[in-house]
Design an enzyme around this catalytic site. Structure first.
Site: not given
Lengths: 441, 441
Positions: A260, A263, A327-328, A361, A420
């Site tokens: 990670q 990245h 996220e992960h 991934d 209606h």
């Protein structure tokens, strides 16, 4: 990595160490992006060429990648990488095929049938970032569900490399997903072109894919304009949280944290463990492994604002993770699966020692486009549903409207909506006449 | 209503008559709403009281509706309306229960298991508009799926009436949905309170429900702020498109058009028919019925910018509808169901003569919160899924990582992400050592 003992922190300190980093000067970025979008709306292809010259230092002879260039990827690549791309596509295909939603049909009362259907979104734009590494995997993650959903037009936009070309891996991934519309344009200008169209690029209805802060800001802006395009989800820096107990293999944990960290400088990496010994072992392994990485400089920058949190128990580790909303989420504990029911607010969960983030991934089959920055609390991981829209259908028979009509009339009257009420009344009167005196209406 | 023959128009005229009306001075509205939000963020409950005094001319003794006031609704209402509310809830419940998503589990390769799960969004804010009519039906449409999804906190906000109270119908609908947190606050200030919290109101993660232009703008603004809240969908004025053939009953068609027209001056009402005779008959009926309506003035204003479009065939009528992308689509033709596969971009479809829009508005069981303003091209009708988030899980065995690991390493190498590659490599090396020389790692 900064090491902290959870129980030694008060509530506000706990919140502070789990807070996401601020994203820089958003007003300035917003104005820059807004100018780029205005330029593309105003001069179309010319703006794309000017902005590509400015930001990518490239003079493009043409914006669209030709079919011959797409096809040439087949010869430019070796068998090994082509097989790997095909295997990943096959895995992603299997998992997303399983997500095809059946029509849901319920007779809620005799003669009242309600249905939930899905339909593909007609045209979709798939943005693939350029930058330090080409991302064929993202092509597969976006194009595979779009194809399964049945979207009619798939349009890929990605910035060219310094040689003025799109990497062969990206062209090949696009080719096996049968994408024939690829444009060599990146950044906010690509998002503007997809949202509003230019002479060469026809507009799309929804835009997917990750990108840098310009791309993210441009996606937000076009999604707020009724004339623009919808987007997949808001985005922030990528992040991982690893829950490890004393049995985890520090070599594996460290490798996952680093995958990670490499990245980007703004990546968030958090290790939560109930074992102080494990915390030390993992940190030593991180230091050993990071020294061997080509992207060492980036990973080190990310690690400088990352954290090791020591808890008193696995339960407390889970609490920290649920609060952070990663996220992960990698769970390297004995019997990781047993913890699943307690895990909340994670985009994608990796269970056990043989489930690294890299698997998701690339090739486990799950989608790697996930909510970041705490958005997992309300947003979903990208899936087939994002390439479709749900709509309802209802069909009432005479019996059906007679059964629920009086209740509808009561509710409409309570809401002072007489028309209606009347829409039901005219039908009930018609049916009453039919049953007493023939079919005149 | 303006009557037009589709084939007599050129392309740009066709686009023009299907264009949505502009929404007024958005910059001015945006600034006003932004000020209101800032005020609520800064002074919390005090701001809510001040803004309620300013906009609703009311001094509120307390913001929260007491449990006694909620319970009192039971005695304040007659049996008929209580039965109608219960029937509607029951219908909505049946249709949304059927939407519970099963876990999807696929073994994409031997030893590689991928799963798609859903989880409720922890806390949700349900906004119920006040204004000309109280809307208990909207309480049911929002609270029923929130309950089924399993959201832990359901918070209802709605402006009080001139008597400083919430209508009994709304309290009763909330009561049978087991909502115990009701706040008497409306407008942009209510959305700000739900998104950011005040002394009395704890913040929620996602906000649902319709509202006026202030509410809609406030929802957009808080959804763009990472510290704010997510929202259900963007919104515009409500709309209906009716496809009628020569067999349709003009009395029914007119009643359906009017039930949309009475919603608001900005409502869009469109009749598309392949029969000029039918067009005339429907218009005569509209003129007859509108004169009888209490909300005649509103309906007439809406009709003044509405349209009757005469086409050459049912197929062309469908084409017009697909291009317009209506919120509500009513199909009053022979064998309406046979047309379903050709109908695109509609939020909710009503098939056949006994399926008025009122049925879906109240009690067929479908949700009446739908994308408007052309957003049906990419957005979904509100459903159970909106109260949940999807996330993925993967679990690989040793066999699994050995099977797909080499492909992952190839892909990571192609993307120059060595740490990603390494996370697999350390595991494959570990397994290789185990199989050759015992269990040391």
């Amino acid at each position: 990595m900064q090491t902290l003992v959870w129980n030694a922190l008060d509530n506000s300190q706990q919140n502070a160490i789990l807070a996401r980093p601020a994203l820089g000067d958003s007003a300035k970025l917003s104005a820059l992006v807004s100018d780029i979008i205005a330029q593309v709306k105003s001069t179309g292809d010319d703006a794309l060429r000017e902005l590509t010259a400015k930001f990518d230092q490239l003079e493009l002879p043409h914006l669209q990648v030709s079919q011959a260039e797409i096809d040439a990827s087949e010869d430019e690549l070796g068998d090994e990488i082509k097989q790997a791309i095909k295997l990943a596509k096959d895995q992603i295909d299997k998992f997303h095929q399983a997500q095809v939603a059946p029509v849901i049909k319920v007779e809620t009362s005799p003669g009242v049938v309600c249905e939930l259907h899905t339909q593909p979104i007609e045209s979709v734009g798939l943005y693939i970032p350029g930058g330090t590494a080409p991302l064929p995997s993202t092509v597969l993650m976006l194009a595979t569900p779009a194809r399964i959903a049945g979207c009619k037009r798939l349009v890929l936009a990605t910035p060219p490399g310094k040689d003025g070309k799109i990497k062969a891996e990206i062209r090949y991934a696009a080719k096996i997903c049968q994408i024939d519309e690829i444009y060599m344009v990146g950044g906010a200008q690509a998002i503007a072109a997809l949202a509003y169209g230019t002479q060469s690029i026809q507009k799309v209805l929804k835009i997917f894919g990750p990108g840098n802060s310009f791309v993210t800001e441009a996606k937000q802006q076009v999604s707020q304009d009724h004339q623009g395009a919808s987007i997949d989800m808001p985005a922030g820096p990528s992040e991982v949280l690893v829950i490890a107990d004393e049995n985890a293999n520090p070599e594996f944990v460290a490798a996952d944290l680093l995958s990670q960290a490499e990245h980007g400088r703004d990546s968030q990496v958090i290790l939560v463990t109930n074992s102080a010994k494990q915390a030390k072992a993992c940190e030593a392994e991180v230091n050993r492994q990071v020294a061997l990485l080509p992207r060492q400089e980036i990973a080190t920058a990310a690690l400088s604002h990352s954290r090791v949190i020591i808890t008193e128990s696995i339960e407390q580790s889970i609490k920290v993770s649920n609060q952070y909303a990663p996220e992960h989420l990698i769970v390297q504990t004995q019997n990781a699966r047993a913890l699943l029911p307690q895990l909340e607010n994670a985009g994608s969960i990796f269970l056990g020692e043989y489930s690294p983030e890299s698997a998701g991934d690339y090739a486990s089959g799950t989608n790697h486009v996930l909510p970041t920055y705490g958005y997992t609390r309300t947003y979903s991981s990208l899936s087939l549903a994002d390439f479709t829209k749900r709509y309802t259908v209802q069909e009432l028979t005479a019996q059906g409207i007679q059964a629920i009509g009086p209740a509808i009339m009561n509710l409409a009257a309570a809401e002072s909506l007489d028309a209606h009420k009347n829409a039901v009344a005219v039908r009930l009167q018609h049916l009453a006449k039919q049953s007493t005196g023939g079919t005149q209406s």
